[in-house]
Scaffold this active site. Structure first.
Site, PDB file in Angstrom:
ATOM      1  N   LYS A  88       0.877  -1.117   0.014  1.00  0.00           N
ATOM      2  CA  LYS A  88      -0.089   0.075  -0.010  1.00  0.00           C
ATOM      3  C   LYS A  88       0.730   1.289   0.041  1.00  0.00           C
ATOM      4  O   LYS A  88       0.560   2.183  -0.394  1.00  0.00           O
ATOM      5  CB  LYS A  88      -0.964   0.023   1.180  1.00  0.00           C
ATOM      6  CG  LYS A  88      -0.381   0.061   2.636  1.00  0.00           C
ATOM      7  CD  LYS A  88      -1.470   0.191   3.559  1.00  0.00           C
ATOM      8  CE  LYS A  88      -0.951   0.307   5.203  1.00  0.00           C
ATOM      9  NZ  LYS A  88      -0.211   1.380   5.267  1.00  0.00           N
ATOM     10  N   ASP A  89       2.243   1.157   0.295  1.00  0.00           N
ATOM     11  CA  ASP A  89       3.016   2.193   0.233  1.00  0.00           C
ATOM     12  C   ASP A  89       3.580   2.691  -1.117  1.00  0.00           C
ATOM     13  O   ASP A  89       4.275   3.538  -1.324  1.00  0.00           O
ATOM     14  CB  ASP A  89       4.114   2.144   1.310  1.00  0.00           C
ATOM     15  CG  ASP A  89       3.691   2.249   2.914  1.00  0.00           C
ATOM     16  OD1 ASP A  89       2.458   2.870   2.947  1.00  0.00           O
ATOM     17  OD2 ASP A  89       4.363   1.793   3.624  1.00  0.00           O
ATOM     18  N   ARG A 135      -8.049   8.410   3.746  1.00  0.00           N
ATOM     19  CA  ARG A 135      -9.250   7.267   3.236  1.00  0.00           C
ATOM     20  C   ARG A 135     -10.128   6.788   4.744  1.00  0.00           C
ATOM     21  O   ARG A 135     -11.120   6.917   4.638  1.00  0.00           O
ATOM     22  CB  ARG A 135      -8.779   5.835   2.734  1.00  0.00           C
ATOM     23  CG  ARG A 135      -9.635   4.917   2.536  1.00  0.00           C
ATOM     24  CD  ARG A 135      -8.815   3.364   2.007  1.00  0.00           C
ATOM     25  NE  ARG A 135      -7.805   3.019   3.139  1.00  0.00           N
ATOM     26  CZ  ARG A 135      -8.127   2.331   4.117  1.00  0.00           C
ATOM     27  NH1 ARG A 135      -9.212   1.963   4.563  1.00  0.00           N
ATOM     28  NH2 ARG A 135      -7.139   2.003   5.132  1.00  0.00           N
ATOM     29  N   ARG A 136      -9.125   6.518   5.698  1.00  0.00           N
ATOM     30  CA  ARG A 136      -9.739   6.156   6.926  1.00  0.00           C
ATOM     31  C   ARG A 136     -10.528   7.369   7.651  1.00  0.00           C
ATOM     32  O   ARG A 136     -11.836   7.140   8.230  1.00  0.00           O
ATOM     33  CB  ARG A 136      -8.665   5.568   8.005  1.00  0.00           C
ATOM     34  CG  ARG A 136      -8.110   4.372   7.536  1.00  0.00           C
ATOM     35  CD  ARG A 136      -7.011   3.741   8.419  1.00  0.00           C
ATOM     36  NE  ARG A 136      -6.481   2.260   8.277  1.00  0.00           N
ATOM     37  CZ  ARG A 136      -5.359   2.181   8.372  1.00  0.00           C
ATOM     38  NH1 ARG A 136      -4.642   3.041   8.548  1.00  0.00           N
ATOM     39  NH2 ARG A 136      -4.861   1.078   7.896  1.00  0.00           N
ATOM     40  N   ARG A 153       0.536   9.777  13.445  1.00  0.00           N
ATOM     41  CA  ARG A 153       1.707   9.135  12.692  1.00  0.00           C
ATOM     42  C   ARG A 153       2.527   8.570  13.727  1.00  0.00           C
ATOM     43  O   ARG A 153       2.280   8.533  15.074  1.00  0.00           O
ATOM     44  CB  ARG A 153       2.361  10.067  11.811  1.00  0.00           C
ATOM     45  CG  ARG A 153       1.397  10.608  10.528  1.00  0.00           C
ATOM     46  CD  ARG A 153       2.379  11.017   9.563  1.00  0.00           C
ATOM     47  NE  ARG A 153       3.182  10.357   9.098  1.00  0.00           N
ATOM     48  CZ  ARG A 153       4.430  10.734   8.635  1.00  0.00           C
ATOM     49  NH1 ARG A 153       4.891  11.839   8.606  1.00  0.00           N
ATOM     50  NH2 ARG A 153       5.203   9.690   8.138  1.00  0.00           N
ATOM     51  N   ARG A 159       1.682   4.776  18.193  1.00  0.00           N
ATOM     52  CA  ARG A 159       0.428   4.814  18.200  1.00  0.00           C
ATOM     53  C   ARG A 159      -0.377   4.332  19.438  1.00  0.00           C
ATOM     54  O   ARG A 159      -1.417   4.798  19.824  1.00  0.00           O
ATOM     55  CB  ARG A 159      -0.205   4.403  16.761  1.00  0.00           C
ATOM     56  CG  ARG A 159       0.546   5.081  15.694  1.00  0.00           C
ATOM     57  CD  ARG A 159      -0.064   4.560  14.152  1.00  0.00           C
ATOM     58  NE  ARG A 159       0.734   5.289  13.235  1.00  0.00           N
ATOM     59  CZ  ARG A 159       0.168   5.321  11.958  1.00  0.00           C
ATOM     60  NH1 ARG A 159      -1.093   4.892  11.628  1.00  0.00           N
ATOM     61  NH2 ARG A 159       1.050   5.659  10.944  1.00  0.00           N
ATOM     62  N   CYS A 244      -1.838  10.380  -1.214  1.00  0.00           N
ATOM     63  CA  CYS A 244      -2.173  10.459   0.043  1.00  0.00           C
ATOM     64  C   CYS A 244      -3.105  11.735   0.208  1.00  0.00           C
ATOM     65  O   CYS A 244      -3.476  12.245   1.285  1.00  0.00           O
ATOM     66  CB  CYS A 244      -1.117  10.808   1.217  1.00  0.00           C
ATOM     67  SG  CYS A 244       0.050   9.339   1.674  1.00  0.00           S
TER      68      CYS A 244
END
Length: 314
Positions: A88-89, A135-136, A153, A159, A244
Site C-alpha cells: 500500500k506504500d 481514506r480512513r 503518525r 500509536r 495521500c
C-alpha cells in the site's frame, strides 16, 4: 543473483519484521541454513523521509513515495538487491529500471479498530479518532460525521502508546501489521470490508528488484492469486491517481474461479462516496493479470469521472 542477497528495508519494527519474514523465505528458497541468513541474506536498514518526518501528514511533505524513495535509490545504485515494501506504500508507477518481482501471500486486508470501547459504533458522540489516512478519515466520517479526526503518525508502538495515554478514544490501524507484530490482542473489532474498503494492496508485500535480473527465489515467494488481486487494485489506484491526497479504497476477492473488484473514492469529509464493482471470469486464464489490471483501470476511471475534483483534499 548470487549471494549475498541484500534486502533493503525501513527501520521501523514492522518493516524489520516483514523484511525478516522475507529474509527467511528467500533463505528457504535458496537452501540457506538459518545460522547463515545474516551473512547470505543480510538486512540493510535505510532511513526514509517518511520515517524521519513524523509531525505532519504525508500529503504535506510529498506523499507516500517518501516511504520508498531512499530504498529505491539504494536499489538502483546497487547498494541492495531487493527491497521489501508494504504494497500500500508503493506508488502506482515504478521508477525506471525497477519492477515488482514477487508478491507474497497476503495477510488480512481489513482495518482494525483499537480502543477501550467495544466497537466503532459504540464510540461516544464527538470522540477523538486518531489516523493519518485520508481514506480512513473519510470512511469514518461517512458513518459517523460527529467524530473528531485527529492526526496520528508514528510506528505502531508509538500509536498504541498515544492511545493508552488518552490522546484519543480510538485509533485505526491495519490488521495485517498488528498480526505480523503479534499484537492481535489489541484489536477490538476487525472493520468490515464494505464500510472500510482497504487501501489498494493493503495486507500484501511487494518485493522490488532491478529490471532484467532473474532470481531463483522469485517463483517460490510469489503468490499468483495475491498478485492477481493486487494487479486489479493497483489498476484502480492508477486510474484514480491514488495518493495521500485522495481518499480511495480498492479490494479484490477471488473465489470459484473469478475475481471481483470493488473500488471507491470519497470526499475527504465523507459526505459523498462513489463506488463501482466488476469482475473477471477466469482467474487461471493466460492473460488474467492483464484482465485484472484492465478491470481496475476501467472501474477506477468510472469512479474518477463520477467524483471529479471533489475527490482531492487541498
Amino acid at each position: 543473483m548470487t549471494f549475498p542477497i541484500r534486502i533493503g528495508t525501513r527501520r521501523s519494527k514492522l518493516a524489520l519484521t516483514q523484511s525478516g519474514m522475507m529474509q527467511r523465505a528467500i533463505g528457504r528458497a535458496m537452501g540457506v541454513a538459518d545460522a547463515d541468513l545474516a551473512e547470505a541474506v543480510p538486512l540493510v536498514e535505510i532511513l526514509t523521509t517518511g520515517d524521519r518526518v513524523q509531525d505532519r501528514r504525508l500529503l504535506e511533505i510529498g506523499g507516500k513515495a517518501l516511504f520508498t524513495k531512499e530504498i529505491e535509490e539504494a536499489l538502483l545504485e546497487g547498494r541492495v538487491d531487493v527491497a521489501v515494501h508494504s504494497m500500500k506504500d508503493v506508488p502506482a508507477e515504478q521508477p525506471r529500471g525497477l519492477c515488482i518481482a514477487a508478491v507474497p501471500e497476503r495477510e488480512d486486508p481489513r482495518d482494525a479498530f483499537v480502543s477501550d470501547f467495544a466497537s466503532f459504533d459504540s464510540l461516544p458522540v464527538g470522540a477523538r479518532l486518531g489516523t493519518a489516512s485520508l481514506r480512513r478519515q473519510a470512511q469514518a466520517l461517512a458513518l459517523r460525521p460527529d467524530l473528531k479526526i485527529e492526526m496520528l503518525r508514528g510506528n505502531v508502538d508509538t500509536r498504541l502508546r498515544k492511545l493508552a495515554e488518552g490522546e484519543f478514544e480510538a485509533i485505526l490501524l491495519a490488521v495485517s501489521g498488528l498480526n505480523r507484530l503479534g499484537f492481535e490482542d489489541v484489536i477490538r473489532e476487525r472493520l468490515s470490508l464494505d464500510a472500510f474498503l482497504p487501501a489498494p494492496g493493503q495486507g500484501a508485500l511487494a518485493l522490488q528488484t532491478r529490471e532484467g535480473e532473474s532470481a531463483a527465489w522469485v517463483a517460490a515467494l510469489n503468490h499468483p492469486m495475491t498478485a492477481l488481486a493486487v494487479a486489479a487494485e493497483r489498476g484502480a489506484m492508477t486510474a484514480l491517481e491514488g495518493s495521500c491526497r485522495t481518499a480511495i479504497g480498492a479490494h479484490a476477492e477471488i473465489g470459484e474461479g473469478h475475481l471481483r473488484l470493488t473500488t471507491e473514492m470519497l470526499a475527504p469529509d465523507g459526505s459523498v462516496r462513489w463506488r463501482r464493482s466488476g469482475e473477471i471470469g477466469d482467474v487461471h486464464a493466460a492473460d488474467a493479470q492483464d484482465q485484472a489490471r484492465a478491470l481496475g483501470l476501467r472501474l477506477g476511471a468510472e469512479v474518477h469521472a463520477a467524483g471529479g475534483d471533489q475527490r482531492i483534499e487541498t
